[in-house]
Design a protein around this motif. Structure first.
Motif, PDB file in Angstrom:
ATOM      1  N   LEU A  34     -46.534 -47.883  26.836  1.00 43.72           N
ATOM      2  CA  LEU A  34     -48.137 -48.267  26.294  1.00 43.72           C
ATOM      3  C   LEU A  34     -48.478 -46.506  26.924  1.00 43.72           C
ATOM      4  O   LEU A  34     -49.479 -45.702  25.657  1.00 43.72           O
ATOM      5  N   ILE A  35     -49.217 -46.549  28.209  1.00 46.95           N
ATOM      6  CA  ILE A  35     -49.828 -45.436  28.642  1.00 46.95           C
ATOM      7  C   ILE A  35     -49.423 -43.972  28.424  1.00 46.95           C
ATOM      8  O   ILE A  35     -50.177 -42.944  27.846  1.00 46.95           O
ATOM      9  N   ALA A  36     -47.876 -44.068  28.845  1.00 50.33           N
ATOM     10  CA  ALA A  36     -46.816 -42.945  27.896  1.00 50.33           C
ATOM     11  C   ALA A  36     -47.626 -42.829  26.792  1.00 50.33           C
ATOM     12  O   ALA A  36     -47.290 -41.504  26.418  1.00 50.33           O
ATOM     13  N   ASP A  37     -47.463 -43.301  25.942  1.00 51.69           N
ATOM     14  CA  ASP A  37     -48.045 -43.221  24.458  1.00 51.69           C
ATOM     15  C   ASP A  37     -48.748 -42.268  24.195  1.00 51.69           C
ATOM     16  O   ASP A  37     -49.112 -41.680  23.432  1.00 51.69           O
ATOM     17  N   CYS A  38     -49.543 -43.125  25.203  1.00 57.83           N
ATOM     18  CA  CYS A  38     -51.397 -42.613  24.869  1.00 57.83           C
ATOM     19  C   CYS A  38     -51.544 -40.767  25.647  1.00 57.83           C
ATOM     20  O   CYS A  38     -51.656 -40.173  25.177  1.00 57.83           O
ATOM     21  N   TYR A  39     -50.514 -40.434  26.325  1.00 56.88           N
ATOM     22  CA  TYR A  39     -50.430 -39.044  26.746  1.00 56.88           C
ATOM     23  C   TYR A  39     -49.503 -38.659  25.481  1.00 56.88           C
ATOM     24  O   TYR A  39     -50.139 -37.026  25.078  1.00 56.88           O
ATOM     25  N   ARG A  40     -48.336 -39.105  24.857  1.00 55.72           N
ATOM     26  CA  ARG A  40     -48.001 -38.455  24.260  1.00 55.72           C
ATOM     27  C   ARG A  40     -48.933 -37.939  23.151  1.00 55.72           C
ATOM     28  O   ARG A  40     -48.429 -36.976  22.257  1.00 55.72           O
ATOM     29  N   GLU A  41     -49.617 -39.289  22.657  1.00 52.87           N
ATOM     30  CA  GLU A  41     -50.567 -38.855  21.235  1.00 52.87           C
ATOM     31  C   GLU A  41     -51.537 -37.776  21.639  1.00 52.87           C
ATOM     32  O   GLU A  41     -52.056 -37.046  20.741  1.00 52.87           O
ATOM     33  N   ALA A  42     -52.133 -38.381  23.205  1.00 54.49           N
ATOM     34  CA  ALA A  42     -52.868 -37.188  23.417  1.00 54.49           C
ATOM     35  C   ALA A  42     -51.781 -35.079  23.460  1.00 54.49           C
ATOM     36  O   ALA A  42     -52.795 -34.085  22.796  1.00 54.49           O
ATOM     37  N   ALA A  43     -51.126 -35.850  24.124  1.00 49.43           N
ATOM     38  CA  ALA A  43     -50.699 -33.561  23.763  1.00 49.43           C
ATOM     39  C   ALA A  43     -50.283 -33.675  22.171  1.00 49.43           C
ATOM     40  O   ALA A  43     -50.423 -32.221  22.259  1.00 49.43           O
ATOM     41  N   LEU A  44     -49.519 -34.600  22.022  1.00 46.79           N
ATOM     42  CA  LEU A  44     -49.795 -34.318  19.457  1.00 46.79           C
ATOM     43  C   LEU A  44     -50.719 -33.393  19.778  1.00 46.79           C
ATOM     44  O   LEU A  44     -51.144 -32.396  18.337  1.00 46.79           O
ATOM     45  N   ARG A  45     -52.160 -33.603  19.656  1.00 45.99           N
ATOM     46  CA  ARG A  45     -53.691 -33.868  19.120  1.00 45.99           C
ATOM     47  C   ARG A  45     -53.758 -32.038  19.941  1.00 45.99           C
ATOM     48  O   ARG A  45     -54.641 -31.458  19.181  1.00 45.99           O
ATOM     49  N   LEU A  46     -52.946 -32.093  21.186  1.00 47.51           N
ATOM     50  CA  LEU A  46     -53.977 -30.370  21.999  1.00 47.51           C
ATOM     51  C   LEU A  46     -52.967 -29.852  21.798  1.00 47.51           C
ATOM     52  O   LEU A  46     -52.993 -28.859  22.245  1.00 47.51           O
ATOM     53  N   GLY A  47     -51.715 -29.839  20.883  1.00 49.36           N
ATOM     54  CA  GLY A  47     -50.612 -29.043  20.920  1.00 49.36           C
ATOM     55  C   GLY A  47     -50.073 -29.000  21.796  1.00 49.36           C
ATOM     56  O   GLY A  47     -49.349 -27.621  21.815  1.00 49.36           O
ATOM     57  N   GLU A  48     -49.964 -30.022  22.527  1.00 49.40           N
ATOM     58  CA  GLU A  48     -48.821 -29.776  24.438  1.00 49.40           C
ATOM     59  C   GLU A  48     -48.194 -30.228  24.902  1.00 49.40           C
ATOM     60  O   GLU A  48     -47.790 -31.403  23.504  1.00 49.40           O
ATOM     61  N   LEU A  49     -47.150 -30.323  25.510  1.00 48.99           N
ATOM     62  CA  LEU A  49     -46.119 -30.817  25.525  1.00 48.99           C
ATOM     63  C   LEU A  49     -46.746 -31.912  26.840  1.00 48.99           C
ATOM     64  O   LEU A  49     -47.632 -31.683  27.856  1.00 48.99           O
ATOM     65  N   PRO A  50     -46.166 -33.949  26.702  1.00 46.99           N
ATOM     66  CA  PRO A  50     -47.046 -34.678  27.474  1.00 46.99           C
ATOM     67  C   PRO A  50     -46.887 -34.589  28.721  1.00 46.99           C
ATOM     68  O   PRO A  50     -47.838 -34.578  29.490  1.00 46.99           O
ATOM     69  N   CYS A  51     -46.003 -33.928  29.510  1.00 51.72           N
ATOM     70  CA  CYS A  51     -45.842 -33.753  30.918  1.00 51.72           C
ATOM     71  C   CYS A  51     -46.759 -32.520  31.586  1.00 51.72           C
ATOM     72  O   CYS A  51     -47.401 -32.801  32.566  1.00 51.72           O
ATOM     73  N   THR A  52     -47.314 -31.599  30.787  1.00 53.17           N
ATOM     74  CA  THR A  52     -48.395 -30.635  30.838  1.00 53.17           C
ATOM     75  C   THR A  52     -49.759 -31.115  30.765  1.00 53.17           C
ATOM     76  O   THR A  52     -50.389 -30.580  31.769  1.00 53.17           O
ATOM     77  N   VAL A  53     -49.836 -32.185  30.062  1.00 54.73           N
ATOM     78  CA  VAL A  53     -51.140 -33.078  29.532  1.00 54.73           C
ATOM     79  C   VAL A  53     -51.712 -33.989  31.009  1.00 54.73           C
ATOM     80  O   VAL A  53     -52.378 -33.742  31.845  1.00 54.73           O
ATOM     81  N   GLN A  54     -50.361 -34.198  31.167  1.00 50.72           N
ATOM     82  CA  GLN A  54     -49.871 -35.580  32.294  1.00 50.72           C
ATOM     83  C   GLN A  54     -50.546 -34.355  33.600  1.00 50.72           C
ATOM     84  O   GLN A  54     -51.604 -34.794  34.451  1.00 50.72           O
ATOM     85  N   ALA A  55     -49.865 -32.686  33.786  1.00 49.07           N
ATOM     86  CA  ALA A  55     -50.531 -31.956  35.132  1.00 49.07           C
ATOM     87  C   ALA A  55     -51.468 -31.806  34.906  1.00 49.07           C
ATOM     88  O   ALA A  55     -51.976 -31.622  36.234  1.00 49.07           O
ATOM     89  N   VAL A  56     -52.006 -31.454  34.379  1.00 43.33           N
ATOM     90  CA  VAL A  56     -53.150 -31.014  33.826  1.00 43.33           C
ATOM     91  C   VAL A  56     -54.220 -31.908  34.629  1.00 43.33           C
ATOM     92  O   VAL A  56     -55.380 -31.845  35.520  1.00 43.33           O
ATOM     93  N   THR A  57     -54.666 -32.663  33.813  1.00 39.86           N
ATOM     94  CA  THR A  57     -55.825 -33.989  33.783  1.00 39.86           C
ATOM     95  C   THR A  57     -55.415 -34.855  35.448  1.00 39.86           C
ATOM     96  O   THR A  57     -56.580 -34.713  36.041  1.00 39.86           O
ATOM     97  N   TRP A  58     -54.407 -35.150  35.996  1.00 41.72           N
ATOM     98  CA  TRP A  58     -53.769 -35.228  37.099  1.00 41.72           C
ATOM     99  C   TRP A  58     -54.672 -34.222  38.587  1.00 41.72           C
ATOM    100  O   TRP A  58     -55.338 -35.002  39.049  1.00 41.72           O
TER     101      TRP A  58
END
Length: 204
Positions: A161-185
């Motif tokens: 569920l949470i992984a999918d939320c990161y994927r959705e955020a990444a889609l909206r931001l035009g980024e890779l999910p791992c990039t969104v996770q690393a930057v936000t971390w």
């Protein structure tokens, strides 16, 4: 209290918005470090394993639980360099040994959990699906610091569920999910460190 496995659409969207808000809060320096984190880790994985980044990533991931990045890398260098298996739980060491003996990391690691995703992100920083959900990634999405409370991430459905939320955020931001996770971390842990008196400055 752990979050529901099947939240309402409104709650799910709130998690996505929380992730995006933390993304936009990152400084330019935090953005840069987050964007390069997995690529740097990939290069290190190749370096410690004689050029086999996939094997190196598998060993790193196998030895990652409950270790800082520096401890994790030291143990992985030890295993890949000298074959010495020590400094961790027997299960983690057994997985590392199997990978060093030639087993594919994907056949050894729990691929639906943090360890498996950590391996994927390091082995292939361009992976379009893998995203590491640890306690910080959880708290970013939920919008609450859980401290030592159980987050329920051992439940595969909650993790996904949470992984999918990161994927959705990444889609909206035009980024890779791992990039969104690393930057936000990076942005989140440094914010937490700055708000806790005498707290150590976290490093991803």
């Amino acid at each position: 209290m752990v979050i529901p496995v099947h939240p309402s659409e409104e709650m799910r969207d709130r998690y996505v918005q929380n992730i995006m808000a933390r993304w936009w809060s990152a400084s330019a320096e935090q953005q840069e470090r987050g964007r390069t984190w997995y690529r740097t880790a990939h290069d290190l994985a190749a370096q410690i394993s004689g050029g086999d980044a996939r094997r190196g990533a598998g060993v790193i991931a196998a030895l990652s639980a409950n270790k800082s990045w520096h401890q994790n890398l030291r143990l992985a260098r030890q295993v890949c360099g000298s074959g010495v298996l020590s400094g961790h739980f027997s299960d983690a060491l057994a997985k590392a040994a199997a990978i060093m003996a030639g087993a594919d990391p994907a056949d050894v690691l729990p691929m639906d959990r943090k360890t498996g995703h950590f391996f994927q992100c390091i082995a292939d920083p361009d992976d379009p699906e893998a995203v590491v959900i640890d306690r910080h990634a959880h708290d970013i999405a939920v919008g609450e610091r859980y401290g030592n409370r159980d987050r329920g991430l051992s439940c595969a459905s909650r993790y996904e569920l949470i992984a999918d939320c990161y994927r959705e955020a990444a889609l909206r931001l035009g980024e890779l999910p791992c990039t969104v996770q690393a930057v936000t971390w990076v942005a989140h842990t440094e914010h937490v460190a700055d708000t806790v008196p005498r707290g150590p400055r976290a490093r991803f």
